[in-house]
Scaffold this active site. Sequence first.
Site, short mmCIF file in Angstrom:
data_model
loop_
_atom_site.label_atom_id
_atom_site.label_comp_id
_atom_site.label_asym_id
_atom_site.label_seq_id
_atom_site.Cartn_x
_atom_site.Cartn_y
_atom_site.Cartn_z
N LYS A 98 34.85 38.13 41.43
CA LYS A 98 35.34 37.18 41.00
C LYS A 98 34.26 36.04 40.67
O LYS A 98 33.51 35.61 41.33
CB LYS A 98 36.44 36.75 41.89
N SER B 248 45.29 34.50 40.91
CA SER B 248 44.11 34.18 39.86
C SER B 248 42.91 35.22 39.89
O SER B 248 42.29 35.01 38.98
CB SER B 248 43.06 32.65 40.31
N SER C 277 46.34 34.67 45.78
CA SER C 277 45.28 34.95 44.57
C SER C 277 44.71 36.58 44.55
O SER C 277 44.04 37.00 43.57
CB SER C 277 44.28 34.09 44.28
#
Lengths: 96, 477
Positions: B81, B156, B180
Amino acid sequence: MTTTIETIDKLAELSRISLTEEEKETIRGEFDAILGYVASISKISKSGEEGSRSIVATINVLRDDTNPHESGLHTETLLSLAPRREGNYVKVKKIL
Amino acid sequence: MTVPIDLTTLTIKKAHDHLMRGDFSALDLAEGYLQNIEAKNKELNAFLEVYANVREQAKEADKRIKAGTATLLTGIPIALKDNILVKGEQVSASSRILEGYRASYDSTVVVKLKAAGVVLLGRTNMDEFAMGSSTETSAFGPSKNPFDTSRIPGGSSGGSASAVAGDLALAAVGTDTGGSVRQPASFCGLVGLKNTYGSISRNGLIAMGSSLDIAGPITKTVEDAEIIFNCLKGKDVLDSTSIELKAESGKLKVKEMTIGVPRNFLEMKGIDADVLANFDASVEKLKALGCKIIDISLPTVPHSLAVYYIIMPAELSTNLSRFDGVKFGLHKDGQNLLEDYLRTRTEGFGKEARRRLLLGAYVLSSGYYDAYYRKAISVRTMIEQEFSEVFKTVDVIVTPTTPTPAFKIGEKTQDPLSMYLADIFTVPANIAAIPAISVPSGFVEREGKRLPLGLQLMGAYGQDALLFEVGKSFEGV
């Protein structure tokens, strides 16, 4: 709960953010919805054990101030990231 | 390439066995993923950047394999990420305010992955500073769900989930502040793991809500998630909130476990009927595995989301105060220092970031601190206690991971509160610091497309190992 434009202005100032008049209006409406939702917790009466601490409550963790790394070892790496620099200083506009 | 590699059915465990047998090399494997990225990333927008040294990393991994010093993760291509620091590489948290920023050090997570010989493929798209449930707040546009590209992959860590589900990476490491990792894993038919708070170091992750954040794997199987967790876990001197998990208790047999179903939590409005039907079917599967199922009551836990939307913006607005255009990242010039700050932050932060900065300033301001922040901290402790009471009688609590399947791009962007409600089931684990995992639980059909759903398993503080055991049994049914 109605949030005023003055409140939004004050919060934007504290957050160092500029907002257009239109954005302020939008955020004001969203604030009412979000704050109305989160305010539901005010109805929860305290039933937890008095004085109990959260498992994630932070405590200061200190170490002895020993074994410093070699002076200047990371200076160039970190200063090279600064948008404005002068020699070994980060450059900003004068404050006073 | 010696044998064509079927990436769709590959897992970390299987890839490791193939690499050990010499069926293909780490370089072959990396090439396979690079080809898929080349072919599919334009549509999925999963990766923001593919690192230039992927092949070099793979060659190093092949040397280790030959030398007999390989770990389970050596040569495994993993996506990161875009909020996890890799020294010398760009990292932006999908925000313009970190434009041009290159990490000056490796995060602890990356130190451990590198030591294990992982091949880091690149950085994946996310909601700006992890603020969102769909990747739509990214400064670089939304990622797409490989099951239906008109829908979001969740967020996310949505780029990470999209990459793994689309076979652009074998696994990914994301971060989970309120769901997330688990929510996008659920939307993309994958396993998403959020461990006990502190069990993985936060050093070198771009901070969102520091008392809530933890890194976590997105994988195809529970076993793969466990392999990555075992690599990442442990106390770290660079994160004073990190902990060493105690060795698991002896009670690990799934058929002896008691599973709690929080009925009051499932009766709230806004939960899709198909999701509830799928959840009931999952509970039946657990029963068939020999688990004892009991109804439990968690009266305060459903308030977790309200608590979260006070604590998280408070911590976030504090964490984002470091972005001032002086030390690193974007700088926009004004007439004086105050104008520099205003211009840099106004142009650098997107809409959701600005909204949450203001919310954070609000709940922390002197007139509202007691009513919001202090109250939220007190309710948070009550929620922790409620969980710990219930975990005296049950081993695992189950809920759906999400109240609906993946939604359409743009469906919720005009209504922040409805977007926030997508995290209703995942947020409590972050609030209470307990471990939780999302495991694929089947599909629902929407407009002719099959959309995945997930079952969330939550365990008591520090009881992460139980979740692996139940998760593995469940996915085997």
